[in-house]
Design an enzyme around this catalytic site. Sequence first.
Site, mmCIF file in Angstrom:
data_model
loop_
_atom_site.group_PDB
_atom_site.id
_atom_site.type_symbol
_atom_site.label_atom_id
_atom_site.label_comp_id
_atom_site.label_asym_id
_atom_site.label_seq_id
_atom_site.Cartn_x
_atom_site.Cartn_y
_atom_site.Cartn_z
ATOM 1 N N HIS A 53 0.864 -1.182 0.000
ATOM 2 C CA HIS A 53 0.000 0.000 0.000
ATOM 3 C C HIS A 53 0.900 1.230 0.000
ATOM 4 C CE1 HIS A 53 -3.806 -2.021 1.893
ATOM 5 N NE2 HIS A 53 -3.248 -2.773 0.964
ATOM 6 N N GLU A 55 0.987 3.880 1.777
ATOM 7 C CA GLU A 55 1.479 4.278 3.096
ATOM 8 C C GLU A 55 2.665 3.424 3.531
ATOM 9 O OE1 GLU A 55 -3.131 4.425 3.501
ATOM 10 O OE2 GLU A 55 -1.640 3.378 2.278
ATOM 11 N N CYS A 83 -6.154 1.932 5.792
ATOM 12 C CA CYS A 83 -6.770 0.688 6.237
ATOM 13 C C CYS A 83 -6.184 0.311 7.602
ATOM 14 C CB CYS A 83 -6.510 -0.414 5.208
ATOM 15 S SG CYS A 83 -4.797 -1.011 5.191
ATOM 16 N N CYS A 86 -2.323 -0.343 7.497
ATOM 17 C CA CYS A 86 -1.530 0.882 7.357
ATOM 18 C C CYS A 86 -1.607 1.734 8.620
ATOM 19 C CB CYS A 86 -1.971 1.664 6.127
ATOM 20 S SG CYS A 86 -1.580 0.797 4.581
#
Length: 149
Positions: A53, A55, A83, A86
């Site tokens: 992801h 992040e 999410c 993260c």
Amino acid sequence: MADQTPMSRALAQARAAATRGEVPVGAVLVGPDGAILAEDGNRTREMRDPTAHAECLVIRTAAAALGSDRLTGCDLYVTLEPCPMCAAAISYARIRRLYYGASDPKSGGIEQGPRIFSHPQAHHRPEIYSGIAEAEAAAILKAFFAARR
């Protein structure tokens, strides 16, 4: 892109992710001195890595650049509410401030779902600022998913 704000750079990373066929989420990590340490967009498909992801990618890059697993004093700008995975990484990294654009009612981990930073076991709670460039961030996501239908 040097004259753009961190969120506008995150939006550019989200658009680049969409071009690659990735869910269009972009992130920018800014150091304590205001310098950009890392910026990227989702790369889960490209890297065949469910943890890739935006992040997590910028956290990894910044931690390597700083030579530390603690990003104390750093600020993270992301186009979509992080999410739970993260959010936990943000907590472990001790990021000072989190700025994000669109809320994520389906998979969010900050205002939605498990609310990671509100949990008593959260290691660190960053300052949180939501709704930054929210309309543009949401529009990028909506266009991406509309094109997939």
